[in-house]
Design a protein around this motif. Structure first.
Motif, mmCIF file in Angstrom:
data_model
loop_
_atom_site.group_PDB
_atom_site.id
_atom_site.type_symbol
_atom_site.label_atom_id
_atom_site.label_comp_id
_atom_site.label_asym_id
_atom_site.label_seq_id
_atom_site.Cartn_x
_atom_site.Cartn_y
_atom_site.Cartn_z
ATOM 1 N N ASP A 142 0.815 -1.209 0.000
ATOM 2 C CA ASP A 142 0.000 0.000 0.000
ATOM 3 C C ASP A 142 0.849 1.259 0.000
ATOM 4 O O ASP A 142 0.601 2.198 -0.754
ATOM 5 C CB ASP A 142 -0.926 0.011 1.227
ATOM 6 C CG ASP A 142 -2.053 -0.995 1.108
ATOM 7 O OD1 ASP A 142 -2.383 -1.348 -0.039
ATOM 8 O OD2 ASP A 142 -2.591 -1.412 2.138
ATOM 9 N N GLY A 143 1.855 1.302 0.872
ATOM 10 C CA GLY A 143 2.610 2.518 1.058
ATOM 11 C C GLY A 143 3.709 2.759 0.048
ATOM 12 O O GLY A 143 4.208 3.875 -0.062
ATOM 13 N N THR A 144 4.117 1.723 -0.678
ATOM 14 C CA THR A 144 5.254 1.879 -1.591
ATOM 15 C C THR A 144 4.879 1.778 -3.057
ATOM 16 O O THR A 144 5.409 2.522 -3.883
ATOM 17 C CB THR A 144 6.323 0.813 -1.297
ATOM 18 O OG1 THR A 144 5.742 -0.494 -1.439
ATOM 19 C CG2 THR A 144 6.874 0.958 0.108
ATOM 20 N N ILE A 145 3.971 0.885 -3.380
ATOM 21 C CA ILE A 145 3.663 0.651 -4.788
ATOM 22 C C ILE A 145 2.753 1.723 -5.361
ATOM 23 O O ILE A 145 3.014 2.256 -6.447
ATOM 24 C CB ILE A 145 3.037 -0.743 -4.986
ATOM 25 C CG1 ILE A 145 4.071 -1.817 -4.656
ATOM 26 C CG2 ILE A 145 2.535 -0.918 -6.410
ATOM 27 C CD1 ILE A 145 3.541 -3.219 -4.699
ATOM 28 N N LEU A 146 1.686 2.060 -4.653
ATOM 29 C CA LEU A 146 0.730 3.023 -5.193
ATOM 30 C C LEU A 146 1.361 4.381 -5.519
ATOM 31 O O LEU A 146 1.107 4.931 -6.598
ATOM 32 C CB LEU A 146 -0.451 3.193 -4.236
ATOM 33 C CG LEU A 146 -1.576 2.180 -4.390
ATOM 34 C CD1 LEU A 146 -2.648 2.392 -3.337
ATOM 35 C CD2 LEU A 146 -2.192 2.252 -5.782
ATOM 36 N N PRO A 147 2.178 4.959 -4.638
ATOM 37 C CA PRO A 147 2.785 6.240 -4.989
ATOM 38 C C PRO A 147 3.637 6.180 -6.253
ATOM 39 O O PRO A 147 3.627 7.113 -7.063
ATOM 40 C CB PRO A 147 3.645 6.576 -3.759
ATOM 41 C CG PRO A 147 2.992 5.845 -2.641
ATOM 42 C CD PRO A 147 2.495 4.573 -3.243
ATOM 43 N N LEU A 159 0.322 -0.599 -13.800
ATOM 44 C CA LEU A 159 0.012 -1.760 -12.975
ATOM 45 C C LEU A 159 1.277 -2.336 -12.364
ATOM 46 O O LEU A 159 2.365 -2.198 -12.924
ATOM 47 C CB LEU A 159 -0.659 -2.869 -13.797
ATOM 48 C CG LEU A 159 -1.862 -2.572 -14.661
ATOM 49 C CD1 LEU A 159 -1.462 -2.067 -16.036
ATOM 50 C CD2 LEU A 159 -2.712 -3.830 -14.826
ATOM 51 N N PHE A 160 1.106 -3.014 -11.244
ATOM 52 C CA PHE A 160 2.177 -3.817 -10.657
ATOM 53 C C PHE A 160 1.606 -5.193 -10.360
ATOM 54 O O PHE A 160 0.507 -5.325 -9.811
ATOM 55 C CB PHE A 160 2.714 -3.191 -9.365
ATOM 56 C CG PHE A 160 3.758 -4.041 -8.689
ATOM 57 C CD1 PHE A 160 5.071 -4.048 -9.142
ATOM 58 C CD2 PHE A 160 3.422 -4.838 -7.611
ATOM 59 C CE1 PHE A 160 6.036 -4.846 -8.538
ATOM 60 C CE2 PHE A 160 4.382 -5.632 -6.986
ATOM 61 C CZ PHE A 160 5.694 -5.642 -7.453
ATOM 62 N N ALA A 161 2.353 -6.239 -10.730
ATOM 63 C CA ALA A 161 1.896 -7.609 -10.524
ATOM 64 C C ALA A 161 3.040 -8.464 -10.003
ATOM 65 O O ALA A 161 4.221 -8.150 -10.207
ATOM 66 C CB ALA A 161 1.360 -8.199 -11.831
ATOM 67 N N THR A 166 -2.341 -9.423 -10.153
ATOM 68 C CA THR A 166 -2.232 -7.966 -10.118
ATOM 69 C C THR A 166 -2.410 -7.476 -8.688
ATOM 70 O O THR A 166 -3.388 -7.824 -8.020
ATOM 71 C CB THR A 166 -3.295 -7.321 -11.025
ATOM 72 O OG1 THR A 166 -3.115 -7.796 -12.360
ATOM 73 C CG2 THR A 166 -3.167 -5.806 -11.014
ATOM 74 N N VAL A 167 -1.459 -6.676 -8.216
ATOM 75 C CA VAL A 167 -1.474 -6.175 -6.842
ATOM 76 C C VAL A 167 -2.120 -4.799 -6.772
ATOM 77 O O VAL A 167 -2.997 -4.549 -5.955
ATOM 78 C CB VAL A 167 -0.047 -6.123 -6.270
ATOM 79 C CG1 VAL A 167 -0.041 -5.481 -4.884
ATOM 80 C CG2 VAL A 167 0.553 -7.530 -6.202
#
Length: 255
Positions: A83-88, A102-104, A113-114
């Motif tokens: 939550d804190g690292t990928i979305l930004p 996207l990140f998977a 898919t995350v």
């Protein structure tokens, strides 16, 4: 396998199948899709409801994932730092490219898919939690390209190459050629292999220890951006992969 473990496996399979119907579906649909007798599917679904893993809407007679699933997924995402690292990082990449990102990660022979961030004008077609075979998507191919060749080849040998569309790569040799080319140029590309009218480029996210942590992807409708347009964002894609690699390898598990 004992009857108890067999029942558990069937229940877990139904739970995974439920992820394909986040808005809900009747028991008959789950029975058909799972191949279980209706009575068995009905009993297992109600067991999932009783435990909070599923919910039943009496008005529509449909079952959908329960709040327990949301709670578990949120805790896993939080502990892993997703939550804190990928979305930004995805948000910055989307702002830079004006496209969906996207990140998977890999789970066996599939990608999961995350996180996703939609572009400002067009929504991408993959949602968090979606699962795709490795050979289908740019993210799956990117993950394979990031692995040592012998590990990638072992996974490729296990793929069934079930087609998603008429454009999906259909055999191991073709996929290996795509991956070899991707390793040379630094990105993997797919056009209409996941959904018609969509294309994407992706690159692996690799930690300092060489471990493949996942893949980051830029996706767009073909009428908005073809391969040439997406490749123009290569530098931004590489920066995002680098930032994700640093962030994900420095996360400390919470006690």
């Amino acid at each position: 396998m004992s009857s108890g473990s067999s029942t558990l496996a069937k229940g877990l399979d139904l739970l995974r199948l439920m992820g394909q119907y986040p808005s809900g579906a009747p028991a008959a649909v789950f029975a058909k899709d799972s191949g279980l007798p209706f009575s068995t599917a009905y009993r297992l679904l109600n067991s999932l409801v009783a435990s909070g893993f599923a919910e039943f809407d009496a008005a529509t007679k449909q079952y959908r994932p329960g709040l327990v699933i949301f709670e578990l997924s949120s805790k896993v995402a939080s502990v892993r730092g997703y939550d804190g690292t990928i979305l930004p990082v995805l948000q910055r990449l989307s702002e830079t490219t004006n496209e969906s990102c996207l990140f998977a990660v890999r789970d066996g022979l599939d990608t999961v898919t995350v996180h996703t961030v939609d572009g400002p004008e067009f929504r991408q077609t993959t949602d968090p939690g979606d699962r795709l075979p490795l050979h289908v998507s740019a993210m799956g191919k990117a993950i394979l390209a990031g692995l040592p060749p012998h590990e990638a080849d072992e996974l490729i040998e296990q793929l069934t190459f079930a087609p998603r569309t008429a454009h999906t790569v259909s055999d191991a040799a073709a996929l290996q050629r795509q991956i070899a080319h991707g390793r040379e140029v630094g990105y993997l590309y797919q056009s209409e292999e996941v959904d018609l009218g969509m294309n994407a480029i992706g690159t692996p996210v690799v930690g300092s220890d060489g471990k493949v942590l996942g893949a980051v992807v830029i996706a767009a409708p073909l009428f908005r951006a073809t391969k040439t347009g997406l490749v123009q964002h290569r530098e931004a894609l590489d920066v995002a992969a680098y930032q994700l690699a640093i962030a994900l390898t420095t996360i400390q598990p919470r006690g």
